[in-house]
Every structure is written in C-alpha cells, then in structure tokens.
Scaffold this motif. Structure first.
Motif, mmCIF file in Angstrom:
data_model
loop_
_atom_site.group_PDB
_atom_site.id
_atom_site.type_symbol
_atom_site.label_atom_id
_atom_site.label_comp_id
_atom_site.label_asym_id
_atom_site.label_seq_id
_atom_site.Cartn_x
_atom_site.Cartn_y
_atom_site.Cartn_z
ATOM 1 N N ILE A 211 18.034 3.172 -18.607
ATOM 2 C CA ILE A 211 19.601 2.930 -18.615
ATOM 3 C C ILE A 211 20.033 3.413 -17.484
ATOM 4 C CG2 ILE A 211 21.845 3.194 -19.746
ATOM 5 C CD1 ILE A 211 19.981 3.763 -22.228
ATOM 6 N N HIS A 212 20.866 2.502 -16.414
ATOM 7 C CA HIS A 212 21.521 2.746 -15.347
ATOM 8 C C HIS A 212 23.117 2.596 -15.612
ATOM 9 C CE1 HIS A 212 17.827 3.424 -13.054
ATOM 10 N NE2 HIS A 212 17.436 2.492 -13.696
ATOM 11 N N HIS A 213 23.826 3.392 -15.679
ATOM 12 C CA HIS A 213 25.468 2.989 -16.116
ATOM 13 C C HIS A 213 26.147 2.706 -14.806
ATOM 14 C CE1 HIS A 213 24.134 6.110 -19.552
ATOM 15 N NE2 HIS A 213 24.679 4.880 -20.052
ATOM 16 N N ILE A 214 27.272 2.095 -15.151
ATOM 17 C CA ILE A 214 28.105 1.721 -14.021
ATOM 18 C C ILE A 214 28.771 2.962 -13.017
ATOM 19 C CG2 ILE A 214 28.891 -0.420 -15.117
ATOM 20 C CD1 ILE A 214 31.424 1.049 -15.891
ATOM 21 N N ASN A 215 28.630 4.217 -13.584
ATOM 22 C CA ASN A 215 29.339 5.448 -12.737
ATOM 23 C C ASN A 215 27.882 5.913 -12.020
ATOM 24 O OD1 ASN A 215 27.626 6.417 -14.835
ATOM 25 N ND2 ASN A 215 29.348 7.325 -15.720
ATOM 26 N N ASN A 216 26.780 5.108 -12.016
ATOM 27 C CA ASN A 216 25.590 5.467 -11.108
ATOM 28 C C ASN A 216 24.621 6.430 -11.850
ATOM 29 O OD1 ASN A 216 26.061 3.779 -9.008
ATOM 30 N ND2 ASN A 216 27.618 5.299 -8.152
ATOM 31 N N SER A 217 24.970 7.111 -12.950
ATOM 32 C CA SER A 217 24.275 7.968 -13.758
ATOM 33 C C SER A 217 23.208 7.117 -14.610
ATOM 34 C CB SER A 217 24.987 8.695 -14.756
ATOM 35 O OG SER A 217 25.451 7.851 -15.751
ATOM 36 N N GLN B 7 31.920 3.556 -25.048
ATOM 37 C CA GLN B 7 33.008 3.833 -23.977
ATOM 38 C C GLN B 7 32.694 3.029 -22.744
ATOM 39 O OE1 GLN B 7 35.456 6.093 -24.625
ATOM 40 N NE2 GLN B 7 34.635 6.148 -26.618
ATOM 41 N N ILE B 8 33.635 3.008 -21.893
ATOM 42 C CA ILE B 8 33.301 2.191 -20.771
ATOM 43 C C ILE B 8 32.177 2.598 -19.664
ATOM 44 C CG2 ILE B 8 34.592 1.413 -18.458
ATOM 45 C CD1 ILE B 8 36.064 0.390 -21.004
ATOM 46 N N SER B 9 32.225 4.124 -19.680
ATOM 47 C CA SER B 9 31.276 4.542 -18.953
ATOM 48 C C SER B 9 29.549 4.090 -19.401
ATOM 49 C CB SER B 9 31.108 6.093 -18.985
ATOM 50 O OG SER B 9 31.045 6.488 -20.274
ATOM 51 N N ASP B 10 29.438 3.520 -20.514
ATOM 52 C CA ASP B 10 28.371 3.005 -21.295
ATOM 53 C C ASP B 10 27.706 1.792 -20.537
ATOM 54 O OD1 ASP B 10 27.938 5.287 -22.841
ATOM 55 O OD2 ASP B 10 28.953 4.329 -24.704
ATOM 56 N N GLY B 11 28.742 1.052 -20.024
ATOM 57 C CA GLY B 11 28.456 -0.185 -19.439
ATOM 58 C C GLY B 11 27.336 -0.142 -18.226
ATOM 59 N N GLY B 12 26.521 -0.806 -18.166
ATOM 60 C CA GLY B 12 25.506 -1.007 -17.004
ATOM 61 C C GLY B 12 24.291 -1.774 -17.467
ATOM 62 N N ASN C 255 14.573 11.418 -26.005
ATOM 63 C CA ASN C 255 16.142 10.892 -25.624
ATOM 64 C C ASN C 255 16.929 12.101 -24.616
ATOM 65 O OD1 ASN C 255 18.440 9.592 -25.617
ATOM 66 N ND2 ASN C 255 19.170 10.068 -27.721
ATOM 67 N N ASN C 256 17.060 11.636 -23.645
ATOM 68 C CA ASN C 256 17.948 12.459 -22.725
ATOM 69 C C ASN C 256 19.503 11.776 -22.407
ATOM 70 O OD1 ASN C 256 17.495 10.448 -20.857
ATOM 71 N ND2 ASN C 256 16.524 11.965 -19.392
ATOM 72 N N CYS C 257 19.519 10.704 -23.238
ATOM 73 C CA CYS C 257 21.146 10.215 -23.104
ATOM 74 C C CYS C 257 21.869 10.853 -24.124
ATOM 75 C CB CYS C 257 20.858 8.470 -23.590
ATOM 76 S SG CYS C 257 19.913 7.531 -22.518
ATOM 77 N N ASN C 258 23.348 10.446 -24.253
ATOM 78 C CA ASN C 258 24.270 11.137 -24.977
ATOM 79 C C ASN C 258 23.870 10.840 -26.446
ATOM 80 O OD1 ASN C 258 25.805 8.789 -25.974
ATOM 81 N ND2 ASN C 258 26.092 8.515 -23.714
#
Length: 296
Positions: A109-115, A152-157, A133-136
């Motif tokens: 997973i590569h999120h839109i906030n570069n995480s 959340q918005i930060s989940d986008g990617g 699983n090292n995701c939230n």
C-alpha cells in the motif's frame, strides 16, 4: 561473449491482450517478458546461461524493458474504487477462486501522503496461517479481501496485491479515491456582504456566484483531517444573488439564493424622506405666503 542475433518485439496491444517482449539468441533460446491482466512472468538476470548469451548493453536494455513493462501493467490493469470518508471500504485481490487453496496474499500500500505499509498472510502447511500487518488497525485482511473501517482521506492511494496459489502468482492493482462531502451554507455578514462556505470537503469544492461580481474573494483552507474548507465572499448591487457549489459528491450540485431586501427597503426610505421633505418645505412656504396675504 556471444551477441544477440536479433531482438524482436511481439504484438503490443492494450487492455486484455498480452504485452510481450521476445528476445531471441542465435542458438534459438528465447527469453520472454510478458504481462496481462492476471500475471507477470519475470526473468532471472543473474542466470549464468543467459548472461553468456547477452552483452552488457543488452542486459541493460532488458532491465529497462522489464521495468517499463511492470509500470505499464500497474497502470493499464488498475481498477479505481471510490470510498467515502467515515464509511467502510472493501478491496478485492482479484476474483474469488472458490475452493482453490490460496497459499499467500500480500497487499503493498502506497498512500497519497507518501507513506506506505504492508499487510499479508501466508497459509503454511506446517505453521498454519501467518498474518503480518504493519498498517493501521482500521485495516483487516480476510482471505483475498482487505477491509478499511472508518475510511479517511489519508487511506487513498495505490493498493497492489499479490495472490499466490497452485497455478502461480497473480497481481492486482487498485487505486483508492476517498471523497468527503462538504457542509455548505450561505449567510450575510454584518457589512452587508454574502459569505458562502463549503466545509470539510475532499477534494475542495468549487464556488461560483450568479450574477457575477468584480468583488468576489475566495480562499481555501486545508484542515487537519486533510479535508478542505472553501470560503467565498460576495459584494454586489444586485437584489437576487445565488451561490453555486459543485463537488463530486453532489449529483446535481448545490445552490441557494438570497434576496437582498435590505437594499430595497433602503431605497424606499430615501423616497419617503424626499416626499416628507417636500411636504415640510411646501407647508412652510404655504404658511409664509398666507402670513403675507393677511392685511395689517
């Protein structure tokens, strides 16, 4: 070192047809790099036999072609899933294989906030089911399904899944877009200007006015939850003004009109004051005239 006799490129077609690159050496040994919507076959560049047949320049070319091919696969086969902020979002790693045993699933997973993060499980014969699983904690992995609670918005990617079973490893790429519907209002300020607000939207809402005015000021503010607040103020001499708000979550858009009745009342007050002044002046002149007309 033996050079390649020729390098040929197979048919290149888009969507559901393979994109392949065929490299043939003089002894007719063939190395294929191919991609379709379900799988990617790679080449071991460290293989001694292959290196003996390829010069350094050819190896560099093959590396480049392989990278471009993988990038093409990620873009051409990507599905787009649209989620809503606060709701649950479900992503599938390919199609359901029924009773077929899946040996492992990896979500990159590569999120839109570069995480970035990784969620995976492996069905090992001796160790059983191993989950990593090292995701939230809002993300849970069940078989080929990845579920995101309270999206959340930060989940986008970009979500890339690798699924392994008896027939091989298959890749699926999904682009998650998260939308947030703004809360919209139209009010009048103390100075008489109008203010149209779109709070908590993602992406940022667009605000326009009817009729147009040269005195429109619009600003955008990014909130802590990655949503946007858009504020637009309007000044005009018009009597009927409409605020228009467009956003992907509005099917037909949002609009509200307001009548600047205060301006109309102000106009009639001026008219009444003029009439009253004329009456007072007329009465004064009449009284003065009457006083002069009476003989001493």
């Amino acid at each position: 070192m033996e050079d390649l006799e020729h390098v040929t490129k197979s048919d290149v077609r888009v969507n559901d047809v393979d994109l392949g690159i065929e490299i043939m050496s003089s002894d007719e040994s063939i190395v294929n790099i191919s991609s379709d919507n379900e799988s990617v076959k790679s080449i071991d560049f460290n293989n001694t036999d292959i290196r003996q047949k390829l010069s350094s320049s050819h190896l560099q070319t093959m590396y480049l072609l392989a990278v471009l091919l993988l990038l093409y696969r990620d873009v051409s086969s990507a599905d787009v899933v649209v989620g809503r902020k606060g709701n649950s979002t479900v992503l599938q790693c390919g199609e359901d294989l029924g009773d077929e045993i899946i040996t492992g699933v990896i979500w990159k997973i590569h999120h839109i906030n570069n995480s970035s993060c990784l969620s995976s499980y492996a069905n090992l014969a001796k160790r059983g089911l191993q989950i990593n699983n090292n995701c939230n904690t809002r993300m849970t992995l069940t078989n080929i399904t990845l579920t995101i609670q309270n999206t959340q918005i930060s989940d986008g990617g970009n979500y890339t899944c690798e699924m392994s079973h008896a027939e091989g490893t298959f890749f699926t790429t999904t682009i998650l877009q998260v939308l947030a519907q703004p809360s919209v209002s139209l009010d009048r300020n103390s100075d008489g200007s109008l203010e149209c607000r779109a709070i908590g939207g993602f992406p940022a809402a667009e605000i326009s006015w009817i009729p147009h005015s040269d005195y429109i000021n619009t600003s955008e503010i990014k909130d802590l939850d990655d949503t946007w607040t858009v504020i637009s103020t309007y000044k005009s001499d018009g009597d009927n003004v409409t605020c228009l708000v467009s956003h992907p979550t509005f099917v037909n858009g949002w609009s509200q009109s307001i009548v600047l009745s205060g301006r109309t009342h102000y106009f009639w007050r001026i008219i009444a004051l003029i009439i009253f002044s004329c009456l007072v002046i007329g009465l004064f002149l009449y009284c003065r005239y009457k006083s002069k007309a009476i003989p001493m």
